[in-house]
Scaffold this active site. Structure first.
Site, PDB file in Angstrom:
ATOM      1  N   LEU A 153     -19.928  64.846 134.038  1.00  0.00           N
ATOM      2  CA  LEU A 153     -19.110  63.658 133.815  1.00  0.00           C
ATOM      3  C   LEU A 153     -18.573  63.662 132.378  1.00  0.00           C
ATOM      4  O   LEU A 153     -17.389  63.379 132.135  1.00  0.00           O
ATOM      5  CB  LEU A 153     -19.948  62.398 134.085  1.00  0.00           C
ATOM      6  CG  LEU A 153     -19.288  61.059 133.794  1.00  0.00           C
ATOM      7  CD1 LEU A 153     -18.061  60.839 134.689  1.00  0.00           C
ATOM      8  CD2 LEU A 153     -20.279  59.900 134.000  1.00  0.00           C
TER       9      LEU A 153
ATOM     10  N   ASN B 125     -24.053  50.598 132.877  1.00  0.00           N
ATOM     11  CA  ASN B 125     -24.588  49.567 133.781  1.00  0.00           C
ATOM     12  C   ASN B 125     -25.482  50.129 134.892  1.00  0.00           C
ATOM     13  O   ASN B 125     -26.454  49.480 135.271  1.00  0.00           O
ATOM     14  CB  ASN B 125     -23.408  48.797 134.403  1.00  0.00           C
ATOM     15  CG  ASN B 125     -23.819  48.040 135.651  1.00  0.00           C
ATOM     16  OD1 ASN B 125     -24.419  46.969 135.577  1.00  0.00           O
ATOM     17  ND2 ASN B 125     -23.540  48.618 136.817  1.00  0.00           N
TER      18      ASN B 125
ATOM     19  N   GLY C 101     -21.724  52.535 137.763  1.00  0.00           N
ATOM     20  CA  GLY C 101     -22.258  51.667 138.820  1.00  0.00           C
ATOM     21  C   GLY C 101     -21.285  50.583 139.229  1.00  0.00           C
ATOM     22  O   GLY C 101     -21.638  49.400 139.243  1.00  0.00           O
TER      23      GLY C 101
ATOM     24  N   LYS D 208     -35.992  49.696 130.267  1.00  0.00           N
ATOM     25  CA  LYS D 208     -35.108  48.657 129.733  1.00  0.00           C
ATOM     26  C   LYS D 208     -35.500  48.287 128.299  1.00  0.00           C
ATOM     27  O   LYS D 208     -34.639  47.974 127.472  1.00  0.00           O
ATOM     28  CB  LYS D 208     -35.130  47.433 130.653  1.00  0.00           C
ATOM     29  CG  LYS D 208     -34.541  47.698 132.042  1.00  0.00           C
ATOM     30  CD  LYS D 208     -33.093  48.149 131.966  1.00  0.00           C
ATOM     31  CE  LYS D 208     -32.456  48.276 133.338  1.00  0.00           C
ATOM     32  NZ  LYS D 208     -31.029  48.669 133.292  1.00  0.00           N
TER      33      LYS D 208
ATOM     34  N   TYR E 202     -39.434  50.823 135.225  1.00  0.00           N
ATOM     35  CA  TYR E 202     -38.214  50.047 135.011  1.00  0.00           C
ATOM     36  C   TYR E 202     -38.298  49.261 133.706  1.00  0.00           C
ATOM     37  O   TYR E 202     -37.392  49.326 132.869  1.00  0.00           O
ATOM     38  CB  TYR E 202     -38.000  49.101 136.195  1.00  0.00           C
ATOM     39  CG  TYR E 202     -36.749  48.259 136.109  1.00  0.00           C
ATOM     40  CD1 TYR E 202     -35.503  48.799 136.410  1.00  0.00           C
ATOM     41  CD2 TYR E 202     -36.809  46.913 135.734  1.00  0.00           C
ATOM     42  CE1 TYR E 202     -34.348  48.026 136.340  1.00  0.00           C
ATOM     43  CE2 TYR E 202     -35.664  46.133 135.663  1.00  0.00           C
ATOM     44  CZ  TYR E 202     -34.434  46.693 135.976  1.00  0.00           C
ATOM     45  OH  TYR E 202     -33.293  45.922 135.892  1.00  0.00           O
ATOM     46  N   SER E 203     -39.407  48.527 133.520  1.00  0.00           N
ATOM     47  CA  SER E 203     -39.526  47.703 132.312  1.00  0.00           C
ATOM     48  C   SER E 203     -39.494  48.563 131.053  1.00  0.00           C
ATOM     49  O   SER E 203     -38.839  48.214 130.067  1.00  0.00           O
ATOM     50  CB  SER E 203     -40.823  46.896 132.344  1.00  0.00           C
ATOM     51  OG  SER E 203     -40.738  45.918 133.343  1.00  0.00           O
TER      52      SER E 203
ATOM     53  N   ILE F 214     -30.447  37.862 138.780  1.00  0.00           N
ATOM     54  CA  ILE F 214     -29.043  37.809 139.207  1.00  0.00           C
ATOM     55  C   ILE F 214     -29.006  38.193 140.680  1.00  0.00           C
ATOM     56  O   ILE F 214     -29.666  39.170 141.087  1.00  0.00           O
ATOM     57  CB  ILE F 214     -28.181  38.823 138.401  1.00  0.00           C
ATOM     58  CG1 ILE F 214     -28.369  38.650 136.879  1.00  0.00           C
ATOM     59  CG2 ILE F 214     -26.702  38.706 138.788  1.00  0.00           C
ATOM     60  CD1 ILE F 214     -27.903  37.340 136.285  1.00  0.00           C
TER      61      ILE F 214
ATOM     62  N   ARG G  72     -21.182  48.168 143.337  1.00  0.00           N
ATOM     63  CA  ARG G  72     -21.935  47.000 143.803  1.00  0.00           C
ATOM     64  C   ARG G  72     -22.344  46.137 142.613  1.00  0.00           C
ATOM     65  O   ARG G  72     -22.298  46.569 141.460  1.00  0.00           O
ATOM     66  CB  ARG G  72     -23.194  47.445 144.558  1.00  0.00           C
ATOM     67  CG  ARG G  72     -22.878  48.134 145.873  1.00  0.00           C
ATOM     68  CD  ARG G  72     -24.109  48.534 146.661  1.00  0.00           C
ATOM     69  NE  ARG G  72     -24.760  49.717 146.130  1.00  0.00           N
ATOM     70  CZ  ARG G  72     -26.015  49.746 145.692  1.00  0.00           C
ATOM     71  NH1 ARG G  72     -26.750  48.649 145.718  1.00  0.00           N
ATOM     72  NH2 ARG G  72     -26.534  50.861 145.235  1.00  0.00           N
TER      73      ARG G  72
HETATM   74  N1  LIG Z   1     -29.717  42.157 139.644  1.00  0.00           N
HETATM   75  C1  LIG Z   1     -30.531  41.734 138.705  1.00  0.00           C
HETATM   76  O1  LIG Z   1     -31.226  40.709 138.883  1.00  0.00           O
HETATM   77  C2  LIG Z   1     -30.619  42.462 137.401  1.00  0.00           C
HETATM   78  C3  LIG Z   1     -31.387  41.868 136.399  1.00  0.00           C
HETATM   79  C4  LIG Z   1     -31.499  42.506 135.171  1.00  0.00           C
HETATM   80  C5  LIG Z   1     -30.843  43.706 134.966  1.00  0.00           C
HETATM   81  N2  LIG Z   1     -30.104  44.274 135.949  1.00  0.00           N
HETATM   82  C6  LIG Z   1     -29.448  45.548 135.629  1.00  0.00           C
HETATM   83  O2  LIG Z   1     -28.071  45.470 135.896  1.00  0.00           O
HETATM   84  C7  LIG Z   1     -27.572  46.745 136.288  1.00  0.00           C
HETATM   85  C8  LIG Z   1     -26.847  46.612 137.621  1.00  0.00           C
HETATM   86  O3  LIG Z   1     -27.773  46.091 138.572  1.00  0.00           O
HETATM   87  P1  LIG Z   1     -27.310  45.540 139.988  1.00  0.00           P
HETATM   88  O4  LIG Z   1     -28.254  44.466 140.341  1.00  0.00           O
HETATM   89  O5  LIG Z   1     -25.846  45.272 139.981  1.00  0.00           O
HETATM   90  O6  LIG Z   1     -27.635  46.818 140.900  1.00  0.00           O
HETATM   91  P2  LIG Z   1     -27.115  47.222 142.330  1.00  0.00           P
HETATM   92  O7  LIG Z   1     -26.526  46.063 143.038  1.00  0.00           O
HETATM   93  O8  LIG Z   1     -28.244  47.953 142.952  1.00  0.00           O
HETATM   94  O9  LIG Z   1     -25.923  48.264 141.999  1.00  0.00           O
HETATM   95  C9  LIG Z   1     -26.223  49.444 141.343  1.00  0.00           C
HETATM   96  C10 LIG Z   1     -24.955  50.212 141.011  1.00  0.00           C
HETATM   97  O10 LIG Z   1     -25.348  51.398 140.274  1.00  0.00           O
HETATM   98  C11 LIG Z   1     -24.922  52.549 140.971  1.00  0.00           C
HETATM   99  N3  LIG Z   1     -25.935  53.597 140.925  1.00  0.00           N
HETATM  100  C12 LIG Z   1     -27.201  53.526 141.416  1.00  0.00           C
HETATM  101  N4  LIG Z   1     -27.814  54.710 141.275  1.00  0.00           N
HETATM  102  C13 LIG Z   1     -26.901  55.528 140.690  1.00  0.00           C
HETATM  103  C14 LIG Z   1     -26.934  56.888 140.304  1.00  0.00           C
HETATM  104  N5  LIG Z   1     -28.014  57.650 140.538  1.00  0.00           N
HETATM  105  N6  LIG Z   1     -25.832  57.435 139.725  1.00  0.00           N
HETATM  106  C15 LIG Z   1     -24.722  56.670 139.522  1.00  0.00           C
HETATM  107  N7  LIG Z   1     -24.621  55.388 139.885  1.00  0.00           N
HETATM  108  C16 LIG Z   1     -25.708  54.831 140.458  1.00  0.00           C
HETATM  109  C17 LIG Z   1     -24.725  52.119 142.418  1.00  0.00           C
HETATM  110  O11 LIG Z   1     -23.829  53.033 143.029  1.00  0.00           O
HETATM  111  P3  LIG Z   1     -23.884  53.257 144.652  1.00  0.00           P
HETATM  112  O12 LIG Z   1     -23.408  51.961 145.229  1.00  0.00           O
HETATM  113  O13 LIG Z   1     -22.925  54.357 144.897  1.00  0.00           O
HETATM  114  O14 LIG Z   1     -25.289  53.558 145.005  1.00  0.00           O
HETATM  115  C18 LIG Z   1     -24.205  50.688 142.244  1.00  0.00           C
HETATM  116  O15 LIG Z   1     -22.817  50.701 141.998  1.00  0.00           O
HETATM  117  C19 LIG Z   1     -28.778  47.673 136.347  1.00  0.00           C
HETATM  118  O16 LIG Z   1     -28.879  48.422 135.160  1.00  0.00           O
HETATM  119  C20 LIG Z   1     -29.946  46.714 136.469  1.00  0.00           C
HETATM  120  O17 LIG Z   1     -31.144  47.270 135.982  1.00  0.00           O
HETATM  121  C21 LIG Z   1     -29.977  43.675 137.165  1.00  0.00           C
END
Ligand SMILES: NC(=O)c1ccc[n+]([C@@H]2O[C@H](COP(=O)([O-])OP(=O)(O)OC[C@H]3O[C@@H](n4cnc5c(N)ncnc54)[C@H](OP(=O)(O)O)[C@@H]3O)[C@@H](O)[C@H]2O)c1
Length: 250
Positions: free
Chosen positions: A71, A86, A14, A153, A149-150, A182, A17
């Site tokens: 992969l 991630n 991931g 995790k 989701y919960s 975040i 983004r």
């Molecule tokens: N943001 C928050 O507040 C928050 C809080 C707690 C935990 N998290 C956790 O942190 C991690 C990253 O979250 P984020 O907020 O950075 O998410 P995000 O901005 O939505 O980015 C998600 C990333 O994962 C990739 N991805 C999504 N679906 C995928 C798939 N099917 N196969 C391979 N790659 C995939 C996306 O690739 P593409 O761009 O190519 O789609 C992107 O690079 C996640 O595990 C999330 O649960 C986030």
């Protein structure tokens, strides 16, 4: 022991983004090599490749079991310094019309893929290397409209402990990071309200998660395994009734 960045890359899923991108950019900037995985964001992947010569990019939809297996096969001869699981997704579901397709997809990406990558690529890690799983504070509480989701995790936090038990004897550490609110593409309009409820008065940045990941894969964390680190600005420490009581002078 791994003491500093070396030629063996860190696998980060991931990377196009949000938090994964911040982790990849931080590691690349600080001398690590990275194998980055993404799913759909071809333009973002191309931009990263243009800037970072030590980045290798693989496109794989990790909600598909076959893609995860491919992969692992593609990386079968690549020595790795660390794995950062991630990539994750959140889909909102109503309780009364619960959609099991959301459950299947969420579980596949958020917990099955980290498990398969960790078991399938453990032989590519050497003594001193480590795995970091990006969980969430949502895994520490119950949910309303994102039960899948919960649950995923919470499972990832527990899986971190089992992987740490199994890989510890090989000198491989496994930890989890549980971010709170975040600001990334995953953030919903409601999440912006979190800043006023958080003791630090704001939501976190992706790089504030990335800094912890960099620490955890480094030798500075050499005796840390099986742990989950909350990065939430203090949000989950607050009992809002207690806060109201205090505001009322009780
Ligand atoms: N943001 C928050 O507040 C928050 C809080 C707690 C935990 N998290 C956790 O942190 C991690 C990253 O979250 P984020 O907020 O950075 O998410 P995000 O901005 O939505 O980015 C998600 C990333 O994962 C990739 N991805 C999504 N679906 C995928 C798939 N099917 N196969 C391979 N790659 C995939 C996306 O690739 P593409 O761009 O190519 O789609 C992107 O690079 C996640 O595990 C999330 O649960 C986030």
């Amino acid at each position: 022991m791994t003491t500093k960045p070396n030629e063996a890359p860190v696998l980060v899923t991931g990377v196009t983004r949000g938090i994964g991108k911040a982790i990849a950019v931080r590691l690349l900037t600080n001398g690590y090599h990275v194998v980055g995985v993404y799913n759909k964001s071809d333009d973002d992947a191309a931009k990263l490749l243009k800037v970072h010569k030590n980045l290798r990019i693989v496109k794989a939809d990790l909600t598909k079991r076959a893609a995860t297996r491919n992969l692992i096969k593609e990386l079968s001869t690549t020595k790795l310094q660390a794995i950062v699981n991630n990539a994750g997704l959140i889909d909102f579901e109503t309780f009364d019309s619960f959609d099991e397709r959301i459950w299947d997809k969420t579980i596949e990406l958020n917990i099955t893929a980290p498990l398969l990558l960790s078991t399938g690529l453990a032989k590519n890690l050497s003594k001193g290397s480590s795995i970091v799983n990006i969980a969430s504070t949502d895994g520490l509480t119950g949910s309303f409209a994102s039960m899948s989701y919960s649950a995923s995790k919470a499972a990832l936090i527990n899986l971190t402990k089992s992987l740490s038990n199994n890989l510890g004897p090989r000198g491989i550490r496994v930890n989890a990071v549980a971010p709170g609110w975040i600001n990334t593409g995953m953030a919903t309009p409601a999440s912006h309200e979190a800043s006023s409820l958080t003791p630090l008065g704001r939501n976190g940045t992706p790089d504030e998660v990335a800094k912890l990941v960099e620490f955890l894969i480094s030798d500075n964390a050499s005796f840390i395994t099986g742990s989950t680190y909350v990065v939430d600005g203090g949000y989950t420490n607050v009992d809002y009734i207690m806060k109201k009581e205090a505001a009322g002078g009780i």
